[in-house]
Structure formats: structure tokens, C-alpha cells
Design an enzyme around this catalytic site. Structure first.
Site, PDB file in Angstrom:
ATOM      1  N   GLU A  70       0.894  -1.172   0.000  1.00 49.31           N
ATOM      2  CA  GLU A  70       0.000   0.000   0.000  1.00 49.31           C
ATOM      3  C   GLU A  70       0.915   1.200   0.000  1.00 49.31           C
ATOM      4  OE1 GLU A  70      -3.024   0.059   3.097  1.00 49.31           O
ATOM      5  OE2 GLU A  70      -2.422  -1.989   3.509  1.00 49.31           O
ATOM      6  N   CYS A 103      -2.582   9.026   2.917  1.00 44.19           N
ATOM      7  CA  CYS A 103      -2.142   8.477   1.626  1.00 44.19           C
ATOM      8  C   CYS A 103      -3.117   8.842   0.518  1.00 44.19           C
ATOM      9  CB  CYS A 103      -1.974   6.978   1.722  1.00 44.19           C
ATOM     10  SG  CYS A 103      -3.446   6.108   2.300  1.00 44.19           S
TER      11      CYS A 103
HETATM   12  P1  NDP Z   1       8.299   5.007   4.593  1.00 52.00           P
HETATM   13  O1  NDP Z   1       8.251   4.263   3.303  1.00 52.00           O
HETATM   14  O2  NDP Z   1       9.431   5.911   4.842  1.00 52.00           O
HETATM   15  O3  NDP Z   1       8.273   3.995   5.831  1.00 52.00           O
HETATM   16  C1  NDP Z   1       7.267   3.024   6.006  1.00 52.00           C
HETATM   17  C2  NDP Z   1       7.794   1.938   6.907  1.00 52.00           C
HETATM   18  O4  NDP Z   1       8.836   1.225   6.245  1.00 52.00           O
HETATM   19  C3  NDP Z   1       8.415   2.469   8.201  1.00 52.00           C
HETATM   20  O5  NDP Z   1       8.113   1.572   9.246  1.00 52.00           O
HETATM   21  C4  NDP Z   1       9.881   2.488   7.859  1.00 52.00           C
HETATM   22  O6  NDP Z   1      10.732   2.474   8.968  1.00 52.00           O
HETATM   23  C5  NDP Z   1      10.005   1.218   7.052  1.00 52.00           C
HETATM   24  N1  NDP Z   1      11.174   1.147   6.163  1.00 52.00           N
HETATM   25  C6  NDP Z   1      11.964   2.150   5.731  1.00 52.00           C
HETATM   26  N2  NDP Z   1      12.918   1.663   4.894  1.00 52.00           N
HETATM   27  C7  NDP Z   1      12.717   0.323   4.812  1.00 52.00           C
HETATM   28  C8  NDP Z   1      13.353  -0.732   4.094  1.00 52.00           C
HETATM   29  N3  NDP Z   1      14.412  -0.521   3.299  1.00 52.00           N
HETATM   30  N4  NDP Z   1      12.871  -1.982   4.225  1.00 52.00           N
HETATM   31  C9  NDP Z   1      11.791  -2.223   4.996  1.00 52.00           C
HETATM   32  N5  NDP Z   1      11.154  -1.271   5.713  1.00 52.00           N
HETATM   33  C10 NDP Z   1      11.602  -0.005   5.613  1.00 52.00           C
HETATM   34  O7  NDP Z   1       6.917   5.780   4.688  1.00 52.00           O
HETATM   35  P2  NDP Z   1       6.425   6.783   5.815  1.00 52.00           P
HETATM   36  O8  NDP Z   1       6.496   6.116   7.141  1.00 52.00           O
HETATM   37  O9  NDP Z   1       7.097   8.109   5.650  1.00 52.00           O
HETATM   38  O10 NDP Z   1       4.876   6.932   5.435  1.00 52.00           O
HETATM   39  C11 NDP Z   1       4.396   7.813   4.486  1.00 52.00           C
HETATM   40  C12 NDP Z   1       4.150   7.105   3.161  1.00 52.00           C
HETATM   41  O11 NDP Z   1       3.256   6.019   3.357  1.00 52.00           O
HETATM   42  C13 NDP Z   1       3.477   8.014   2.157  1.00 52.00           C
HETATM   43  O12 NDP Z   1       4.081   7.850   0.900  1.00 52.00           O
HETATM   44  C14 NDP Z   1       2.040   7.525   2.133  1.00 52.00           C
HETATM   45  O13 NDP Z   1       1.369   7.773   0.938  1.00 52.00           O
HETATM   46  C15 NDP Z   1       2.239   6.052   2.352  1.00 52.00           C
HETATM   47  N6  NDP Z   1       0.991   5.456   2.850  1.00 52.00           N
HETATM   48  C16 NDP Z   1       0.249   4.671   2.006  1.00 52.00           C
HETATM   49  C17 NDP Z   1      -0.992   4.179   2.407  1.00 52.00           C
HETATM   50  C18 NDP Z   1      -1.831   3.342   1.493  1.00 52.00           C
HETATM   51  O14 NDP Z   1      -2.809   2.746   1.978  1.00 52.00           O
HETATM   52  N7  NDP Z   1      -1.545   3.251   0.208  1.00 52.00           N
HETATM   53  C19 NDP Z   1      -1.523   4.473   3.743  1.00 52.00           C
HETATM   54  C20 NDP Z   1      -0.654   5.309   4.546  1.00 52.00           C
HETATM   55  C21 NDP Z   1       0.558   5.771   4.104  1.00 52.00           C
HETATM   56  P3  NDP Z   1      11.060   3.834   9.794  1.00 52.00           P
HETATM   57  O15 NDP Z   1      10.282   4.942   9.218  1.00 52.00           O
HETATM   58  O16 NDP Z   1      10.658   3.466  11.153  1.00 52.00           O
HETATM   59  O17 NDP Z   1      12.514   4.036   9.625  1.00 52.00           O
END
Ligand code: NDP
Length: 488
Positions: free
Chosen positions: A247, A281
Site C-alpha cells: 500500500e 495516503c
Molecule cells: P516510509 O516508506 O518511509 O516507511 C514506512 C515503513 O517502512 C516504516 O516503518 C519504515 O521504517 C520502514 N522502512 C523504511 N525503509 C525500509 C526498508 N528498506 N525496508 C523495509 N522497511 C523499511 O513511509 P512513511 O512512514 O514516511 O509513510 C508515508 C508514506 O506512506 C506516504 O508515501 C504515504 O502515501 C504512504 N501510505 C500509504 C498508504 C496506502 O494505503 N496506500 C496508507 C498510509 C501511508 P522507519 O520509518 O521506522 O525508519
């Protein structure tokens, strides 16, 4: 004074501490430390995955109705502490209390929704003729890695926990480092209703996420986050051919048609743009307006947006909260500055409720921008914050072309006084979800709309039986009757 929350990880039913602690600060009052969490390592990930794998061997055999009972009991326990969870969420994540209450309620609803549909949905289908019997079972897959972002963490986490556990899988969850507290508390509460190892929680940042996505015993990654991270997750999944649900981000267009009445549209439209200060999102991220009505539409939108009162999420007068983290804060302010430099008309609106606290939080006023080029970064990228560009168009075809001219495809909306015109144009939008005359689900939509993205906004769907299907492996079994001994 609030007590500082201190949370360990949860691995195989046991609390696990770590020498590395992450400090979580209040985005609306940065001088306040809200809590700390024990940060995990690759070794903690390994232990958690092994615990989930061991728990899976018996959890998968548990009758579905017993799995559902645990889920429902967990949902009820979560409901009892929902106000406390929502309050913690405000302080770590920054949103308004009513927004975090909604997030917690959405989480509880997700658990109950899956609990209520699982028994019917998971029944095997059976076919029989004189030669053979064929059964198609919906089997669980094994260990699911659930990786969640910070912006609606409770609903998104429980949206993975519900279907994963109902279908008979086990879980390792990595909350976001930007909002780990309430999610971790809720998961620990839930875990008490399941055998040890069924739900494991490892706190951490990208390194922990990466260790999880590379672990060979993880059979499926359920990831919500940005599209760039989603690509890294997909690459990691390829190593051992894991199933994935992604997502991802969106750049959701709203198209105002020339027959729409701005007086009706504007109050609904802002509910699609600015909840959670634009950090949703599927929030509206760009608005296409007929050139002919642009001046009056811009004025009407600015007048409505100017009513917001920007303040701390726990201030009962606030109607608009701060942003969650410095990276997003800097990014959105940078996008606004770029528009200003390029000669766009920029209106920073709303009032500042707590002037003394303003620079002690990640506050950004809701901002409406017009005369912005369709190619400006604010229009083509996912801003994920409270700045909305209005782009003028001349023909309906031009608006559709601009709306679809993106690699994203999460949600979208069309605004018109003619429902048939709205429905007809909806089908031409490249998106997982399209709304007409709103940018949010109705109660009927909550029950029947699967949610997810087209194009680079994701793979798979959540909610409804379609969402539950994402967590099952279809196991087709055939019995050749010819060689069987007749039963006595
Ligand atoms: P990120 O992609 O930065 O992070 C999401 C999660 O992935 C966090 O827990 C993060 O860890 C983790 N992460 C980061 N790098 C890696 C990796 N290489 N491998 C595995 N996990 C990793 O997103 P955000 O947290 O900034 O969230 C915002 C984004 O999420 C926006 O783009 C939004 O559109 C999207 N989103 C989509 C939704 C949907 O339903 N389509 C719903 C809600 C949000 P950490 O941050 O703890 O370092």
C-alpha cells in the site's frame, strides 16, 4: 506532567529490552519526550521470525471460530483503552485527538470486520463427480512481516493483523520509528489473547525493516509506506519469492467539473484535502479547476480553509494539527517556497492558536496555491502535507489527461452536479478508488469498498473479503476415487 512511556519489544510472548533506545518527542511540543522504545537488531528480527514460525505450526490448526474468538476478545480489550491509546497517539504522532480516536476506532473495526467474515470466507469449496473429489482450501501462508508507517498507524496495523491472524498466519510487526508507542501498546494487549509467538513486535528503523523483508522464513510482506521504500521491499521479497501486499503513496487528483456548485463542493473537498494536516495516503493532492471558474473557486476555497485553527492535537480548540516529522516538514515548506519563487499565488491560511509554542512544534499553516505549473513538483510529487495546488484546465479531456499523467494511482475524485457524468468519467480515471462528490468513504463504502492502489501506488487490496484473500494460499486437493477401497 505526563509520565514518560517506556516500551520493550515483544518476542515469543516475552518483553525484550535493548541497549539502544529511541526517544519519541511530541511533534506539537518538541521539548516534550513522550516515551522511549527498545530498538531492535537483525538478531531480534531473527528471534521474532523464528518464534512466529514455531507458533504458526499450531496456530494454523486452530479452528477458525477459535481464532476469531481471540480476535474479537482482543478488539474488545482494545476498545476499553481506546481513549488512552488515542491520547498517546496524539502526543507521539501529532494529529488531533478526534483524528487519532478515529484511527484507533478504525483499527478496532478492522479486527471485527475480519472476525465477522473469516468463518464464511475461509470455508473450503468442494466439487465431486463419480471419478474424483476436488477441494480448494484457503490455507494460511506462515509468517507475515507487517511494516507500517506513522500517519494512521493504528488502522493500518490492525488492517494487517486482522486478516493475517484470522486466516491462520502469525506475525512480526515493525511499527514506524515516528509513531511506535500506541501501536506497540495495542499489539502487546492483543498478544495476550493469542498463543506466545503469534504476534511479535520489533521496534526499529529501516535496518530492522530490511532485516525482516530479507528473512527467508517470512512468507509474506505486508507493507504500507512510500513508493520508494515499496520498491526496496519488493526487491527483497524477490530473493525468496515472498508474497507481497504493497500500500504505497498517492498523488490523488480531484477534478471539479464545470457544472459543480462551489458552495456545495468546497466544504466537502476540504475534508478530503486537509485531515491529518494532509498526511493521508489518499488525501486530495492536486485539484483541477475549470479556468473559467478558477478565480471564484480559489476565493471560496481560501475562505473555508482560513477557518482552521492550528494548534496542538490535545488543545480542544485546535482544528488543524502539526506535521509529524522534520523531514516532511522541511519538504512541504520547500515545495511552498518553490511555488512562490516560480510566481504562483500562495495563501497561507488559518490562525495560529498557540503563538508561543509555534516554533516548538512542526506547525505548517494550511496553504492554497494557484497559478502553479502542471509540472511543478508540488503538483507531480506526493507532498504529504498541508499545501494544495489548484491547476486550471479548459476541457474535460485535458483534465482527465492531466489527472492520469502520473505513475501513482491510489484514489481520485470527481465533483459534478450530474451523477451520470461523474460515474462515466470515474471509469476513465486510473486509480484503485474513485469517489464522486466526496473524497471519503460512506458507511456503505466502508463495508464494500476494497482499498488499494493502481500503477505504482501498490499491489493488492485491504478490507472486505477481497482483502482477506490476500492472506491465504489456495491449496487445491484432488482425490482420485478409482483406487480407493470402498468404505465399510
Ligand atoms: P516510509 O516508506 O518511509 O516507511 C514506512 C515503513 O517502512 C516504516 O516503518 C519504515 O521504517 C520502514 N522502512 C523504511 N525503509 C525500509 C526498508 N528498506 N525496508 C523495509 N522497511 C523499511 O513511509 P512513511 O512512514 O514516511 O509513510 C508515508 C508514506 O506512506 C506516504 O508515501 C504515504 O502515501 C504512504 N501510505 C500509504 C498508504 C496506502 O494505503 N496506500 C496508507 C498510509 C501511508 P522507519 O520509518 O521506522 O525508519
Amino acid at each position: 506532567m505526563h509520565e514518560i512511556i517506556k516500551l520493550n519489544m515483544l518476542i515469543n510472548g516475552r518483553e525484550v529490552d535493548s541497549p539502544h533506545q529511541l526517544e519519541v518527542r511530541d511533534p506539537g511540543k518538541l521539548t516534550d519526550v513522550v516515551g522511549t522504545v527498545a530498538m531492535g537488531s537483525a538478531s531480534n528480527v531473527h528471534d521474532a521470525v523464528c518464534a512466529a514460525h514455531a507458533a504458526f505450526q499450531s496456530w494454523r490448526l486452530m479452528p477458525v471460530h477459535e481464532r476469531v474468538q481471540s480476535l474479537m476478545a482482543g478488539a474488545a480489550a482494545m476498545e476499553e483503552v481506546s481513549t488512552q491509546l488515542a491520547t498517546t497517539l496524539v502526543r507521539e504522532q501529532g494529529m488531533l485527538l478526534r483524528e487519532t480516536q478515529r484511527d484507533v476506532n478504525n483499527g478496532i473495526k478492522s479486527l471485527r470486520e475480519m472476525g465477522s467474515i473469516a468463518e464464511d470466507f475461509l470455508q473450503a469449496e468442494q466439487f465431486e463427480d463419480e471419478d474424483s473429489l476436488v477441494r480448494v482450501e484457503k490455507a494460511p501462508r506462515g509468517v507475515i512481516a507487517a511494516i507500517v508507517p506513522w500517519n494512521a498507524p493504528m488502522g493500518l496495523t490492525m488492517g494487517k493483523v486482522g486478516p493475517a491472524l484470522a486466516a491462520g498466519n502469525t506475525l512480526v510487526v515493525k511499527p514506524s520509528a515516528f509513531a511506535p508507542l500506541a501501536v506497540s501498546q495495542a499489539l502487546k494487549l492483543l498478544a495476550g489473547f493469542f498463543p506466545p509467538g503469534t504476534i511479535n513486535v520489533v521496534h526499529g528503523d529501516a535496518d530492522v525493516g530490511s532485516a525482516l523483508t530479507h528473512h527467508p522464513l517470512v512468507r509474506q510482506i505486508s507493507f504500507t509506506g512510500g513508493t520508494k521504500t515499496g520498491k526496496a521491499v519488493m526487491a527483497a521479497a524477490a530473493e525468496s519469492i515472498k508474497n507481497i501486499n504493497l500500500e504505497l503513496g498517492g498523488n490523488d487528483p480531484a477534478i471539479i467539473l464545470d457544472d459543480a456548485d462551489p458552495a456545495l463542493v468546497v466544504p466537502e473537498l476540504i475534508k478530503g484535502i486537509f485531515p491529518r494536516s494532509g498526511q493521508v495516503c489518499y488525501a486530495v493532492k492536486r485539484v483541477y479547476v475549470p479556468a473559467r471558474i478558477m478565480p471564484s473557486f480559489f476565493d471560496a476555497l481560501c475562505a473555508a480553509v482560513d477557518q482552521y485553527q492550528v494548534g496542538h492535537g490535545l488543545n480542544p480548540l485546535s482544528t488543524f494539527a502539526p506535521m509529524n516529522n522534520h523531514k516532511q516538514y522541511d519538504y512541504v515548506l520547500g515545495l511552498i517556497a518553490q511555488c512562490r519563487q516560480a510566481g504562483a499565488i500562495v495563501r497561507e491560511l488559518g490562525s495560529r492558536l498557540e503563538p508561543d509554542n509555534w516554533n516548538n512544534g512542526l506547525y505548517v499553516q494550511p496553504t492554497v496555491i494557484k497559478d502553479v505549473a502542471p509540472t511543478a513538483e508540488l503538483v507531480v510529487a506526493e507532498q504529504f502535507g498541508p499545501a494544495i495546488p489548484l491547476v486550471a484546465y479548459d476541457t474535460e479531456e485535458q483534465a482527465l489527461q492531466m489527472a492520469n499523467d502520473t505513475e501513482y494511482g491510489l484514489a481520485s475524485s470527481i465533483w459534478t452536479s450530474d451523477p451520470n457524468r461523474g460515474l462515466a468519467l470515474s471509469s476513465r480515471l486510473e486509480a484503485g478508488v474513485t469517489f464522486v462528490n466526496s473524497h471519503a468513504r460512506t458507511p456503505l463504502g466502508e463495508r464494500h469498498m476494497p482499498f488499494g492502489g493502481a500503477k505504482q501506488s501498490g499491489i493488492g487490496r485491504v478490507r472486505t473479503p477481497i482483502g482477506l484473500a490476500e492472506y491465504v494460499e489456495y491449496h487445491a486437493i484432488s482425490l482420485n476415487k478409482k483406487n480407493c477401497q470402498p468404505q465399510t
